[in-house]
Design a protein around this motif. Structure first.
Motif, PDB file in Angstrom:
ATOM      1  N   LYS A   1       0.823  -1.213   0.000  1.00  0.00           N
ATOM      2  CA  LYS A   1       0.000   0.000   0.000  1.00  0.00           C
ATOM      3  C   LYS A   1       0.860   1.267   0.000  1.00  0.00           C
ATOM      4  CE  LYS A   1      -0.645   0.094   5.042  1.00  0.00           C
ATOM      5  NZ  LYS A   1      -1.652   0.034   6.138  1.00  0.00           N
TER       6      LYS A   1
ATOM      7  N   LYS B   1      -9.952  -1.426  -9.911  1.00  0.00           N
ATOM      8  CA  LYS B   1     -10.538  -2.433  -9.025  1.00  0.00           C
ATOM      9  C   LYS B   1      -9.681  -3.699  -8.945  1.00  0.00           C
ATOM     10  CE  LYS B   1     -14.056   0.279  -8.450  1.00  0.00           C
ATOM     11  NZ  LYS B   1     -14.156   1.070  -7.189  1.00  0.00           N
ATOM     12  N   TRP B   2      -8.838  -3.892  -9.960  1.00  0.00           N
ATOM     13  CA  TRP B   2      -7.989  -5.085 -10.023  1.00  0.00           C
ATOM     14  C   TRP B   2      -6.570  -4.672 -10.406  1.00  0.00           C
ATOM     15  CZ3 TRP B   2      -9.739 -10.302  -9.490  1.00  0.00           C
ATOM     16  CH2 TRP B   2     -11.125 -10.426  -9.320  1.00  0.00           C
TER      17      TRP B   2
ATOM     18  N   PRO C   1      -7.619  -8.565  -6.753  1.00  0.00           N
ATOM     19  CA  PRO C   1      -8.419  -7.394  -6.367  1.00  0.00           C
ATOM     20  C   PRO C   1      -7.576  -6.334  -5.669  1.00  0.00           C
ATOM     21  CG  PRO C   1      -9.532  -9.436  -5.738  1.00  0.00           C
ATOM     22  CD  PRO C   1      -8.144  -9.809  -6.149  1.00  0.00           C
ATOM     23  N   ILE C   2      -7.807  -5.086  -6.001  1.00  0.00           N
ATOM     24  CA  ILE C   2      -7.083  -3.969  -5.379  1.00  0.00           C
ATOM     25  C   ILE C   2      -7.274  -3.958  -3.869  1.00  0.00           C
ATOM     26  CG2 ILE C   2      -7.163  -1.447  -5.093  1.00  0.00           C
ATOM     27  CD1 ILE C   2      -5.458  -2.189  -7.358  1.00  0.00           C
ATOM     28  N   GLU C   3      -8.452  -4.295  -3.402  1.00  0.00           N
ATOM     29  CA  GLU C   3      -8.739  -4.264  -1.960  1.00  0.00           C
ATOM     30  C   GLU C   3      -7.749  -5.121  -1.183  1.00  0.00           C
ATOM     31  OE1 GLU C   3     -12.425  -5.068   1.182  1.00  0.00           O
ATOM     32  OE2 GLU C   3     -12.632  -5.604  -0.935  1.00  0.00           O
ATOM     33  N   LYS C   4      -7.455  -6.324  -1.702  1.00  0.00           N
ATOM     34  CA  LYS C   4      -6.495  -7.206  -1.033  1.00  0.00           C
ATOM     35  C   LYS C   4      -5.102  -6.590  -1.044  1.00  0.00           C
ATOM     36  CE  LYS C   4      -5.139 -11.265   0.718  1.00  0.00           C
ATOM     37  NZ  LYS C   4      -5.602 -11.823   2.011  1.00  0.00           N
TER      38      LYS C   4
ATOM     39  N   MET D   1      -4.268  -3.426  -1.168  1.00  0.00           N
ATOM     40  CA  MET D   1      -4.183  -2.235  -0.324  1.00  0.00           C
ATOM     41  C   MET D   1      -4.158  -2.570   1.164  1.00  0.00           C
ATOM     42  SD  MET D   1      -3.843   0.514  -2.123  1.00  0.00           S
ATOM     43  CE  MET D   1      -4.327   1.828  -0.993  1.00  0.00           C
ATOM     44  N   ASN D   2      -4.738  -3.695   1.531  1.00  0.00           N
ATOM     45  CA  ASN D   2      -4.903  -3.982   2.959  1.00  0.00           C
ATOM     46  C   ASN D   2      -3.975  -5.059   3.511  1.00  0.00           C
ATOM     47  OD1 ASN D   2      -7.154  -2.160   3.622  1.00  0.00           O
ATOM     48  ND2 ASN D   2      -8.327  -3.420   2.214  1.00  0.00           N
ATOM     49  N   TYR D   3      -3.529  -5.979   2.663  1.00  0.00           N
ATOM     50  CA  TYR D   3      -2.805  -7.134   3.207  1.00  0.00           C
ATOM     51  C   TYR D   3      -1.502  -7.466   2.496  1.00  0.00           C
ATOM     52  CZ  TYR D   3      -7.419  -7.911   5.253  1.00  0.00           C
ATOM     53  OH  TYR D   3      -8.605  -7.754   5.919  1.00  0.00           O
TER      54      TYR D   3
END
Length: 418
Positions: free
Chosen positions: A183, A196-197, A213-216, A218-220
């Motif tokens: 991140k 998004k990806w 996925p971008i969410e993964k 950014m967070n992990y």
């Protein structure tokens, strides 16, 4: 033990006669006599100089049989796997030299001084990062497992395979990984709202690329540079790999060279033709990233034999879940009719191996040993029958059913289905 031998041992513990030998002094007659007696009772290894120093430690030659077992494509040797011998290990950390491998086109030889990672696509400022630049960023450490999506896939076969536990279920390993939180780099590039990806691409001969996925990210996600305290091994992604704790191994891209941010997944070969499963409904199970709760009794296990003398034996094994911590492991000696909760050895970590153990009294009776993991979300490891009912018989990936070891009256152990 004779009084004279006790006297000699006492002299050794007090460092009298033996210290004279090491210092090279001439010995009086009485001391020479004591030395002769010591030579008679001490192991040969204590009576001669040992080996020299080494620049990098290696296992004892007496442990040469504890190795990764290789299963490669005979036509394309760089395509295949090597298995971690789980049944030969204790604790939870997998040594770097025994961490499982999965390669699609061999292990590339990458010079870290010229290797760069590019982040481009839907970002405000595309950037490249050298390995030296990455080392200057704040780093974090995560102990977690990495498991190939195809681990344990022999369980989908109609007949149980009779191979050592690690050579069926050993495409999973647990290590301490250290590197840069991704991140930090994504924020520096400026992620656009439409992203998004990300398409993660490796620098290997297969140019492996998958969608994440971008969410993964950014967070992990971590850009791992170190494994168990030392720089990554080439077979595990040197000089840098993507680490996504708890998710299937294919997306933990080794030899990472590029992240391209996009709106939709790329639908690459390794997320369409591979790493998907056809369900009974006719639909394909795709992007099934998390590895569900799983456990395995590593000792006693298939191929082992209990000694002739019945008694108390330690049942031990490993449990892990991509959804968090292991909360409980139950063990059965009667094929799942009754269960007893095993002891979980500390530390119990998120998305990491947890070792369990339970004393078991075997008196020469027929038994079927099983373990069943439950994670902190409440998810419980399924039976093989329940897994096949849910997923059908056309699956290849993400097999996590309860494993059954049959113990006959002679102490022979084999793999069975119930």
């Amino acid at each position: 033990m004779s009084k004279q031998r006790l006297k000699s041992r006492r002299q050794f513990l007090q460092g009298t006669a033996l210290s004279s030998v090491f210092l090279g002094f001439s010995l009086p007659v009485k001391a020479q006599s004591s030395l002769t007696e010591l030579q008679q009772i001490l192991p040969e290894s204590m009576l001669k100089p040992g080996a020299n120093f080494s620049n990098y430690g290696q296992p004892s030659i007496y442990e040469k049989d504890i190795i990764r077992w290789i299963s490669a494509n005979p036509n394309v040797p760089g395509n295949g796997v090597s298995w971690t011998p789980l049944e030969e290990l204790q604790g939870t950390i997998t040594p770097n030299g025994l961490h499982y491998e999965r390669h699609h086109n061999g292990v590339p030889d990458i010079n870290p001084s010229t290797h760069e990672i590019m982040i481009d696509g839907l970002v405000d400022t595309p950037l490249t990062f050298s390995i030296d630049a990455l080392k200057r960023y704040p780093q974090t450490t995560k102990i977690c497992f990495i498991e190939c999506g195809g681990n344990s896939n022999a369980g989908w076969r109609s007949s149980p395979i009779q191979s050592a536990a690690g050579y069926v279920h050993g495409l999973v390993s647990n290590a301490e990984w250290t590197g840069v939180p991704l991140k930090l780099l994504l924020n520096e590039c400026g992620v656009q709202p439409r992203a998004k990806w990300a398409i993660a691409e490796a620098a290997d001969g297969a140019a492996l690329n998958v969608s994440v996925p971008i969410e993964k990210l950014m967070n992990y996600a971590i850009l791992a540079l170190y494994q168990n305290g030392e720089r990554l091994r080439p077979e595990n992604g040197y000089p840098v790999r993507l680490l996504l704790p708890g998710w299937e191994g294919i997306v933990n891209v080794k030899w990472l060279r590029q992240l391209t941010l996009v709106e939709e997944p790329a639908m690459t070969r390794d997320e369409t033709a591979q790493y998907t499963d056809l369900l009974p409904s006719g639909k394909a199970r795709q992007f099934s990233f998390p590895m569900q709760a799983k456990s395995l009794i590593t000792s006693p296990s298939v191929g082992m034999t209990l000694p002739d003398n019945p008694g108390i034996y330690q049942v031990t094994g490993l449990a892990w879940s991509g959804n968090g911590k292991i909360s409980k492991v139950d063990v059965s000696a009667d094929g799942g009719k009754t269960w007893v909760e095993a002891e979980l050895q500390a530390p119990i970590l998120d998305k990491a191996f947890t070792r369990f153990s339970l004393p078991w009294q075997w008196q020469g009776q027929y038994a079927v040993l099983q373990s069943r993991a439950t994670d902190e979300t409440g998810y419980q490891q399924p039976t093989r029958e329940a897994l096949i009912t849910e997923r059908g018989d056309n699956s290849f990936f993400h097999y996590n059913a309860i494993v059954s070891w049959e113990v006959n009256e002679d102490g022979q152990i084999s793999h069975i289905y119930l």
